[in-house]
Design an enzyme around this catalytic site. Structure first.
Site, PDB file in Angstrom:
ATOM      1  CG  ASP A  15       0.011  -0.020   2.398  1.00  0.00           C
ATOM      2  OD1 ASP A  15       1.022   0.391   2.441  1.00  0.00           O
ATOM      3  OD2 ASP A  15      -1.036  -0.320   3.431  1.00  0.00           O
TER       4      ASP A  15
ATOM      5  N   GLY B 182      -0.024   5.726   3.091  1.00  0.00           N
ATOM      6  CA  GLY B 182      -1.513   6.643   2.980  1.00  0.00           C
ATOM      7  C   GLY B 182      -2.154   6.843   4.458  1.00  0.00           C
TER       8      GLY B 182
ATOM      9  CG  ASP C 103      -5.553  -5.373   1.880  1.00  0.00           C
ATOM     10  OD1 ASP C 103      -6.360  -4.548   1.052  1.00  0.00           O
ATOM     11  OD2 ASP C 103      -4.854  -5.302   3.171  1.00  0.00           O
TER      12      ASP C 103
ATOM     13  CD  GLN D 115     -10.317   7.172  -1.226  1.00  0.00           C
ATOM     14  OE1 GLN D 115     -11.263   7.249  -0.355  1.00  0.00           O
ATOM     15  NE2 GLN D 115      -9.209   6.485  -0.592  1.00  0.00           N
TER      16      GLN D 115
END
Lengths: 382, 382
Positions: free
Chosen positions: B98, B101, B273, B196
């Site tokens: 990742d 963030g 995940d 997002q």
């Protein structure tokens, strides 16, 4: 070191001696143990952090189970109802159980030793328990261990001679009661007596002679590694071991460092157990053929080299010191797991080396080379 | 599901669809990933409590590494000097990292988000760090992951629309900068953009369209499983997934329960995940085809039956519930280890079942049967 298949009943066979050092084989209902043997400690029905097949893969023929812990949780009756300790913990190989006496002295609260036995409060919840020689045998029969130990009283050193003698004589009376209680054991299982007497040679010899007269299948040396100097331990072994019958295994309880093991093997000891490899592994210390290595040390932080490139243990050979350092610093379970494997493997490698050396009459050289390698120390930082 | 060997460069191949559900294969420099895929989380360069070969044996094709944790300790430059993350942790198969963030937002102290990036204090020692889109890419290139993620800003739900839009637009600008920074990546590696926009469908579609215009090799759905109701998550997936190109993998970040996985697969998600199987395993909860089982519960204390006699996972099949209960109650590492293995195996079994069902056009039945089995619940006490 090859030999014919051995019977399922308990049997010790001496294969070779080299000076006072011995190598042999112990047959048990669950398999054969090559001696000198190191037994990893499986306190609560698990060798901490390691799957049973991984324990086996380190080379262990036998593990030790703790009667004290198992009697408190989950209880021997429950383990028996579940098919016994071997099945409970998925370890189909030999198991030795201690009698619980040592942990009662070191872990429990408010204990009271009487002729009848010892009463104590559980360190888990304060519940009151009684452990008598008969109950200690009963528990071990319920657990189904291949080798059981008599209940004894273990005294911390230094201690006054009168106190050592009192505990030694009580342990002898408990030995007799343990043996009587063990008469009902299923065929093939063995009970060992425990020589006590602290650091007093005369008391030790008295204890040994009395136990031999009772005819146990093996003899342990108890009450050592309880605060005395290393020389005292070795001197005591030198007194006791020659007094024990050559045709029975000799077990030094709760010992020790790699040095302790080699020195005790040199003096005729056949069996050992100790939490050192597992406990130290969980705390970031590795035992290697170059001596102990503290993985927390910053000198490993950037070191791409493994702990020991020649080890047969993957954890010692395939992972970098930098990675092990990272895991230990980060408090990751995998650090504890890998270092436990490293240490158990090294202890087994040491015992295998001793056995091979004794069998070929070069134990003196093996001992010298092994110690020289420890003293030379770890590889220098890059 | 058989196919020819695939090239070492990143490549996604859709093998079959069944409704919105998809199965496929992702080729990476370190091997092929069958999708739908679940990635065990290896936060600090280890899947907690499990040797890498054991992780692999559960059926995992790929694991996830956390940039935030690794940038703090041991540091990406150090891992690069040691040969990269694959070598560091002895995991020779694919790794996705990742961008850091999410953890900056959830773990660090005193963080400040600006156009340039985010500055924060380490949760370990309070040291000040800066993470920019460029640095997040640089770190992931140093780690050497097969799949890297853009830096994004993840907002907890519920949140006001203006805040969701601000973070989404900032994440888009960071996506562009991430992509530019990734241009120097070695051949074969992939960078995913992250959609997002919170629970606002219009923002989500705006985000997806802008990312698609930038042409990423895969698209993640971020900012879910951050406090919203399950229906909100599924509705958001239903909005986003169809807007994403069919020929690129879709990754739902940080999700979830077995139910979440099946529902998301049904809506076209390819990758997942989550710490649920590992974290819950360490806390005594097993995921099974009969639903979750809390091993601490006293009803297991005397139960000789395994968690699942039909499981291909030895930890689920060979150990009694009574033993697992004992280990969990006693706080033994082996309890955490065995239940982590049980859970990772079950998650992989679930994904394998989904893949097979999609390939043969019976995903609807698989989903129904799987959920019925969870709802029927665990076997009753004896």
């Amino acid at each position: 070191m090859k030999c014919e298949p051995m019977p399922a009943d308990f049997q010790f066979r001496l294969l070779a001696t080299d000076g006072a050092a011995r190598c042999g084989e112990i047959a048990t209902p669950h398999g054969t143990i090559a001696t000198p043997a190191f037994m990893p400690v499986g306190t609560q029905a698990t060798v901490k952090g390691v799957l049973p097949e991984a324990v086996r893969a380190t080379g262990a023929d036998i593990i030790l189970g703790n009667t004290y812990h198992l009697m408190l949780r989950p209880g021997p009756e429950r383990i028996a109802a579940l098919g016994g300790l071997h099945r409970f913990m998925q370890w189909p190989h030999p198991i030795l159980t201690d009698s619980g006496g040592f942990q009662v002295m070191s872990l429990s609260g408010l204990r009271q030793v009487e002729e009848r036995g010892v009463t104590f409060r559980s360190h888990l919840d304060g519940a009151l328990f009684e452990l008598t020689p008969e109950r200690a045998v009963e528990i071990q029969l319920l657990l189904g261990s291949d080798i059981a130990m008599q209940l004894d009283e273990c005294v911390k050193l230094p201690a006054p001679p009168a106190e050592l003698e009192r505990a030694m004589r009580l342990s002898l009376r408990w030995a007799e009661r343990s043996k009587r209680a063990f008469a009902s054991a299923p065929s093939g299982r063995a009970l060992f007596g425990i020589v006590q007497g602290g650091d007093d040679p005369a008391l030790r010899l008295t204890s040994a002679a009395a136990l031999i007269a009772m005819d146990f299948q093996g003899y342990a040396i108890g009450g050592l590694a309880v605060g005395e100097a290393p020389e005292v331990m070795l001197k005591t072994i030198e007194v006791v071991a020659p007094a024990l019958p050559a045709d029975r295994p000799r077990y030094l309880m709760g010992v020790g460092t790699p040095t302790d093991l080699i020195e005790a093997v040199a003096r005729g000891v056949d069996m050992f157990d100790c939490v050192m490899p597992t406990r130290n592994g969980r705390h970031g210390l590795a035992f290697t053929r170059r001596g102990p290595v503290a993985l927390k040390n910053a000198r490993h932080a950037e070191d791409p080299r493994p702990l020991d490139e020649e080890s047969s243990c993957l954890a010692a050979r395939d992972y970098s010191r930098a990675y092990l350092h990272h895991l230990v610093k980060a408090g990751e379970m995998l650090g504890a797991i890998l270092l436990t494997l490293v240490n158990l493997s090294y202890y087994q490698e040491l015992m295998a080396g001793a056995r091979a050396a004794i069998a070929s009459g070069r134990f003196v050289e093996f001992r010298r080379e092994t110690m020289a390698s420890w003293e030379a120390g770890d590889i220098p930082p890059r």
